[in-house]
Design a protein around this motif. Structure first.
Motif, short mmCIF file in Angstrom:
data_model
loop_
_atom_site.label_atom_id
_atom_site.label_comp_id
_atom_site.label_asym_id
_atom_site.label_seq_id
_atom_site.Cartn_x
_atom_site.Cartn_y
_atom_site.Cartn_z
N GLY B 137 39.91 28.65 49.98
CA GLY B 137 40.84 28.38 51.06
C GLY B 137 41.80 28.06 51.27
O GLY B 137 42.88 27.90 51.55
N ALA B 138 42.42 27.84 49.48
CA ALA B 138 43.20 26.88 49.29
C ALA B 138 44.63 27.84 49.08
O ALA B 138 43.99 29.00 49.02
CB ALA B 138 42.97 25.92 48.33
N PRO B 139 45.94 27.39 49.31
CA PRO B 139 46.70 28.41 49.04
C PRO B 139 46.97 29.19 47.95
O PRO B 139 46.41 28.16 46.23
CB PRO B 139 48.03 27.69 49.48
CG PRO B 139 47.76 26.90 50.53
CD PRO B 139 46.01 26.31 50.30
N LEU B 140 47.13 30.66 47.72
CA LEU B 140 46.81 30.98 46.20
C LEU B 140 48.23 31.11 46.06
O LEU B 140 49.30 31.67 46.55
CB LEU B 140 46.14 32.11 46.42
CG LEU B 140 44.90 32.65 46.79
CD1 LEU B 140 44.77 34.46 46.54
CD2 LEU B 140 44.13 32.03 45.89
N VAL B 141 48.60 30.42 44.42
CA VAL B 141 49.82 30.43 44.14
C VAL B 141 49.90 31.96 43.63
O VAL B 141 51.49 31.97 43.74
CB VAL B 141 50.17 29.23 42.66
CG1 VAL B 141 51.17 29.58 42.08
CG2 VAL B 141 49.21 28.08 43.60
N HIS B 142 49.44 32.45 42.76
CA HIS B 142 49.99 33.29 42.47
C HIS B 142 48.46 34.54 43.29
O HIS B 142 47.43 34.61 43.00
CB HIS B 142 49.21 33.97 41.76
CG HIS B 142 50.54 33.20 40.65
ND1 HIS B 142 51.78 33.70 40.31
CD2 HIS B 142 50.46 32.37 39.58
CE1 HIS B 142 52.01 33.16 39.56
NE2 HIS B 142 51.42 31.86 38.74
N GLU B 143 49.48 35.88 44.04
CA GLU B 143 47.97 36.74 45.16
C GLU B 143 47.90 37.63 44.03
O GLU B 143 47.09 38.44 44.36
CB GLU B 143 49.40 37.50 46.12
CG GLU B 143 49.60 36.55 46.81
CD GLU B 143 49.17 36.38 48.54
OE1 GLU B 143 47.97 36.45 48.14
OE2 GLU B 143 49.26 34.92 48.84
N VAL B 144 48.41 38.21 42.82
CA VAL B 144 48.03 38.68 42.07
C VAL B 144 47.79 38.30 40.76
O VAL B 144 49.41 37.58 40.39
CB VAL B 144 49.08 40.07 42.39
CG1 VAL B 144 48.54 41.14 43.76
CG2 VAL B 144 49.91 40.11 41.87
N ASP B 145 47.66 39.02 39.71
CA ASP B 145 47.56 38.60 38.23
C ASP B 145 48.46 40.07 37.41
O ASP B 145 49.48 40.24 37.81
CB ASP B 145 45.47 38.36 37.89
CG ASP B 145 45.65 39.52 37.55
OD1 ASP B 145 46.04 41.03 37.57
OD2 ASP B 145 44.85 40.23 36.73
N ALA B 146 48.70 38.54 36.01
CA ALA B 146 49.77 39.68 36.01
C ALA B 146 49.88 40.91 35.64
O ALA B 146 50.87 41.43 35.28
CB ALA B 146 50.42 38.61 34.10
N ARG B 147 48.68 41.71 35.43
CA ARG B 147 47.97 43.33 35.97
C ARG B 147 48.37 43.85 37.01
O ARG B 147 48.71 45.01 37.57
CB ARG B 147 46.92 43.29 35.05
CG ARG B 147 46.92 43.26 33.76
CD ARG B 147 45.88 43.76 33.27
NE ARG B 147 44.83 43.08 31.77
CZ ARG B 147 44.46 43.49 31.35
NH1 ARG B 147 43.03 43.73 31.93
NH2 ARG B 147 43.80 42.57 30.27
N GLY B 148 49.18 42.58 38.22
CA GLY B 148 48.76 43.25 39.80
C GLY B 148 47.71 43.24 40.41
O GLY B 148 47.84 43.73 41.84
N ARG B 149 46.38 43.31 39.87
CA ARG B 149 45.49 42.99 40.42
C ARG B 149 44.91 41.37 41.08
O ARG B 149 45.55 40.46 40.70
CB ARG B 149 44.35 42.75 39.47
CG ARG B 149 44.40 43.98 38.18
CD ARG B 149 42.74 43.57 37.43
NE ARG B 149 43.06 42.40 36.62
CZ ARG B 149 42.42 42.21 35.16
NH1 ARG B 149 42.09 43.14 34.67
NH2 ARG B 149 42.83 40.97 34.71
N PRO B 150 44.36 41.61 42.91
CA PRO B 150 44.11 40.56 43.26
C PRO B 150 43.91 39.69 42.55
O PRO B 150 43.15 39.59 42.25
CB PRO B 150 43.73 41.04 44.82
CG PRO B 150 43.71 42.88 44.51
CD PRO B 150 43.81 42.53 43.32
N THR B 151 44.72 38.74 43.23
CA THR B 151 43.65 36.99 42.82
C THR B 151 42.08 36.40 43.67
O THR B 151 42.37 36.66 44.61
CB THR B 151 44.24 35.65 42.28
OG1 THR B 151 45.55 35.76 43.03
CG2 THR B 151 44.93 36.79 41.08
N LYS B 152 41.31 35.94 43.52
CA LYS B 152 41.03 35.75 44.20
C LYS B 152 40.97 33.45 44.34
O LYS B 152 40.19 32.88 45.18
CB LYS B 152 39.50 36.10 44.05
CG LYS B 152 39.14 37.50 43.97
CD LYS B 152 37.83 37.73 44.11
CE LYS B 152 37.68 38.77 43.97
NZ LYS B 152 36.49 39.54 44.06
#
Lengths: 157, 796
Positions: B137-152
């Motif tokens: 539940g922590a704010p995500l610094v990156h919503e997606v990774d370098a390839r554009g895939r959503p991060t968890k």
């Protein structure tokens, strides 16, 4: 921008410069006279890389308003070597005792040392350290710089 | 070895005389015709959406030549994990995010234009603690990774996990175990020369980047990748270094300002210079990587280490540079400092909205060694063994292979520990308390290259002209360490000329052969070995010439004598002595017959042979030789094991401190820095490395800290960032241990970084000896000392 005309002595030569009134001595030396030995390490008088001698005193040229230089005498690192190109004993001592590493602080260090030795030819280690208290160096840990200034003092005596 | 003319001598830095006359040209001093000045506008928030950017006012300012935002340039991704773009659009993730950039005819106008750019943000919640950032539940610094895939999650996809032996077995074998949590913080490299570069394109869009990197070919590689993404694939890239005003790790990665200068130069078709202010140097340059370690160690009744288990958490900041790779170096002390059979090490790098980090002298070693050496002290105490004795029991030995598969060859570790014992008067001073105490810590570091890329090679070229003058084209970088002098000494020795005959050219990718970079304390070792081999080849060419021309020259001399003096009788010489190049050698500019070095006729100046070889009778020849030295080492395998360096440095710092229990201030009374350097190539310059590194280590231990509050750097200047000055007297007593290394040039090993590594933990251990409280969080400020004393009930 409003300009100011200043006449002063620079490394023994009478010079005149017309530069923006907001310029510092450092900026004038570097930009107008193309004497780039004095460096800007911080621009706010904390690191001493810009040290030059004005009327016998080592000063931070990055804090020195250019309009205050009128009629004064300035010596920079470029004016330190002898006319035949041989080095001043302080410069020589810095080379021999490894008082130089990356060299960015070196011009300022040497000018602070000159400011000291001109007034005090036999300084103690404490006095040497005080004279370069405002000159930061990341490479040397100051030890061999202090030794170099001591060596120069002994040569100059 | 003793008859060397230059190696091992304190040759002065005369070759660098330009540094004492103001002539040396740093990036600050460089100008190109028509050059513009670039400035960067940074984010106002640690985490926010960019709602709009209005650059119209900035563009109208007289003297402005270009204003760029992330919406004006290709979306190319850069960095170690390709997790950022050059100019940020849509979202900013840290205060140093580059939002816009300006090129103008003066730095002042560029700065004014930056102020005129209007950016509207919508603040987002930030996360500033790596443990918070790991929570669900922590704010995500990156919503997606370098390839554009959503991060968890905010945890970086990096595999830092090392296992050797069996930790559980180690536990079973232990009579004593200890567990500590230690931490280190951000510190700034504090190069006196700030960051900067000039980007310049020619008509054909080939780039010359005037720079100050210590990895010139790494720069070419990274910019090539960038070029491929922005439509400049295949364009040529040349890096030309100015004199470097200090590096200490900051010039290892290609930083964002360099890509920005490239974009501004492309846009304006003019050379564009970006030069950081000191404030930018603190706010916008990646500092040393902080780390938090949970370290557990055990030993048996005799004091032999049984296991070491370490879990580290690294605050990665918002993007990824070399900071996230520091665990690859931490592995070395974790697995191989002292003999320890069972090792587990894991490092977790976590995104936050803080500043991101990179290399600094020692890479991850100072952080890791602080953890290991803190634990060594607590374990020694638990086992009831003197800390020095405990280290002596567990020291590495020549011939060891460590759990990481490092092969220890030369190793003066025992001598280093003994030097500290003796110089510090350890036995007498240890445990006397009353505010005065002694402590020690040791180190292992790569000292014969470090195979962190597929090639750990180093190229060098040696040319000798017809006057006997030597041009050395060196692929490394002088960052102040003294390489110009040391390489000159090596070339003079190996080729048989004098230092004043030699000129060096550093840092130009158009001239130099490939090099992995002047990092990992590798320059003397790699350039030295390459230089010796190149000089052997050049020397052979000269001696081949000598075989051809010497007899002619000698006989010609006799003929001339005879013409002048008819009574002169040509001596009957055994020309067989000079008939084979193997029988000749060169020393101090003279070619001579090895079997009769003082032969009155078989000694000829090398310049005479070189002139004859080029311009005399017979086939005209030039002397040029190159060498690409790639040591027989291994890249780490998937388990992070392998012998990545050809040799290793060892050292021990011993510190005596005085702690003022009223103010909490720690004063260093004595600092013994004993280092196994293989062989001192230039004793005076070597001491400079030890002194400088020790001082930076003292700063790391006692004063230096970038204060970051909610992502913002609060002390971006020398007034509030406490680097040591000449008034901070630290009596450093270097001890140089010279076992000689069979693979090093004339026996030398690397020494650039080691002096820093054990300093801070030695201080911490001395503070404990002095006052009985252990500070496990660097730096050891008076506030922390007082708080620890208070907690113990000594101070109210």
């Amino acid at each position: 921008m409003k300009k100011v005309s200043v006449s002063f002595t620079l490394n023994g030569d009478a010079v005149t410069a017309e530069v923006p009134v907001t310029w510092t001595l450092l900026k004038t030396l570097r930009e107008h006279f193309e004497l780039t030995g004095a460096k800007e390490g911080c621009g706010v008088g904390e690191c001493g890389a810009c040290t030059v001698i004005v009327d016998g005193e080592a000063v931070n040229s990055c804090l020195y308003p250019i309009f205050e230089i009128e009629g004064k005498s300035v010596t920079t690192i470029e004016g330190l070597a002898n006319e035949d190109g041989t080095l001043n004993p302080i410069q020589q001592a810095f080379l021999e005792n490894n008082g130089v590493q990356c060299g960015f602080c070196t011009s300022g260090m040497i000018m602070s040392a000159k400011g000291l030795l001109d007034h005090n030819p036999e300084p103690t280690e404490d006095e040497i350290r005080s004279s370069i208290a405002g000159n930061f160096c990341r490479c040397t840990g100051y030890v061999q710089i202090v030794e170099a200034i001591d060596m120069a003092a002994k040569t100059l005596k | 070895m003793s008859d060397h003319l230059f190696v091992g001598k304190s040759v002065p830095r005369t070759i660098e005389a330009d540094k004492v006359t103001g002539r040396a040209i740093y990036i600050d001093d460089m100008k190109r015709p028509g050059m513009l000045y670039g400035k960067i506008l940074y984010s106002k928030y640690a985490h926010a959406k960019i709602k709009s950017i209005d650059t119209s006012k900035a563009e109208k300012l007289p003297g402005v030549r270009a204003v760029l935002t992330g919406y004006d340039i290709p979306d190319a991704r850069v960095g170690f994990l390709k997790d950022q773009t050059v100019l940020k659009k849509d979202v900013v993730r840290q205060f140093r995010d580059e939002v816009a950039a300006v090129a103008a005819i003066s730095p002042e106008i560029a700065e004014e234009a930056c102020r005129l750019i209007e950016v509207e943000y919508e603040q987002l919640p930030g996360v500033f603690d790596p443990f918070e950032a790991m929570k669900e539940g922590a704010p995500l610094v990156h919503e997606v990774d370098a390839r554009g895939r959503p991060t968890k999650s905010n945890i970086l996809p990096l595999p830092w996990k090392f296992n050797a032996g069996d930790i559980e077995q180690g536990r079973k074998d232990s009579a004593f175990t200890v567990k500590d949590t230690v931490s280190t913080t951000w510190v700034n490299q504090c190069c006196m020369g700030t960051s900067g570069c000039i980007a310049e394109f020619d008509q054909n869009n080939n780039l010359t980047l005037y720079n100050q990197t210590n990895v010139i070919f790494g720069h070419v590689g990274r910019i090539s990748e960038y070029f491929a993404q922005i439509g400049l694939k295949g364009k040529k890239i040349r890096i030309v270094n100015a004199i470097v005003g200090g590096s200490f790790g900051t010039k290892l990665d290609t930083d964002i300002y360099e890509f920005i200068s490239i974009q501004l130069a492309l846009k304006t078709r003019k050379p564009v210079k970006i030069l950081f202010t000191r404030e930018e140097e603190f706010k916008a340059l990646p500092p040393r990587q902080p780390a938090i370690f949970d370290i557990e160690q055990g030993c048996d009744k005799e004091g032999n280490l049984t296991f070491r288990k370490v879990e580290a958490v690294l605050d990665n900041g918002a993007y990824t540079s070399w900071g996230a790779t520091t665990p690859s170096v931490m592995l070395m002390p974790m697995s191989s400092l002292y003999r320890v059979p069972n090792v587990f090490f894991q490092a977790t790098c976590v995104y936050t909205n803080n500043i991101y980090c990179q290399a600094m002298r020692g890479y991850g070693n100072p952080q890791a060694t602080f953890a290991v050496e803190t634990s060594m002290d607590t374990l020694a105490e638990a086992a009831g063994i003197d800390p020095l004795e405990f280290r002596m029991i567990n020291r590495n030995h020549p011939g060891d292979e460590t759990p990481m598969r490092l092969k220890i060859t030369s190793c003066g570790f025992e001598e280093c520990i003994n030097a500290v014992k003796e110089k510090l008067n350890w036995s007498e001073k240890k445990g006397t308390k009353k505010g005065r105490g002694v402590g020690m810590a040791s180190l292992i570091h790569v000292a014969g290259g470090a195979r962190v890329t597929r090639s750990d090679g180093h190229g060098i070229m040696v040319k000798v002209n017809e006057f006997g003058q030597v041009d050395v084209i060196e692929s490394g970088t002088d960052q102040g360490q003294g390489s110009p002098t040391v390489i000159t000494q090596i070339v003079a020795e190996a080729l048989g000329v004098r230092p004043e005959d030699i000129s060096l050219t550093f840092g130009d990718t158009a001239l130099a052969l490939w090099d992995a970079g002047t990092h990992a304390s590798r320059h003397t070792f790699m350039a030295g070995n390459a230089a010796i081999m190149a000089c052997e080849k050049a020397k052979r060419q000269i001696l081949d010439m000598a075989v051809e021309h010497m007899p002619k020259i000698i006989k010609g001399g006799f003929k001339r004598k005879k013409r002048k003096d008819p009574d002169f009788v040509e001596p009957d010489l055994d020309y067989g002595l000079i008939a084979d190049p193997e029988d000749l050698d060169i020393r101090d500019r003279m070619i001579f017959a090895k079997k009769n070095p003082d032969h009155p006729h078989f000694r000829i100046p090398v310049s005479q042979i070189l002139r004859e070889g080029l311009l005399g009778s017979g086939e005209s020849k030039v002397v040029v030789a190159e060498e690409f030295y790639d040591p027989p080492t291994e890249m780490l395998d998937r388990e992070f094991k392998g012998n990545l360096s050809q040799t290793y440095a060892f050292g021990t710092s011993g510190v005596e401190v005085e702690v003022d229990e009223k103010t909490g201030e720690v004063k260093i009374v004595n600092l013994v820095a004993a280092h196994d350097v293989g062989k001192a190539m230039n004793p005076t310059l070597l001491l400079g490395q030890i002194y400088g590194a020790a001082y930076t280590g003292v700063g790391y231990g006692l004063t230096e800290e970038i204060k970051v509050v909610n992502g913002r750097v609060m002390n971006p200047g020398f007034r509030d960032y406490q680097m040591l000055t000449a008034m901070d007297v630290v009596p450093v007593e270097p001890v140089v241990v010279e076992p000689g290394d069979e693979d090093g040039p004339y026996g030398a090993k690397g020494v650039g970084e080691p002096g820093l590594v054990p300093t801070a933990p030695a201080i911490a251990n001395a503070v404990y000896d002095a006052i009985g409280v252990r500070i496990k969080d660097l730096p050891i400020t008076p506030e922390k000392v007082l708080a620890a004393l208070k907690e113990r009930g000594d101070v109210c």
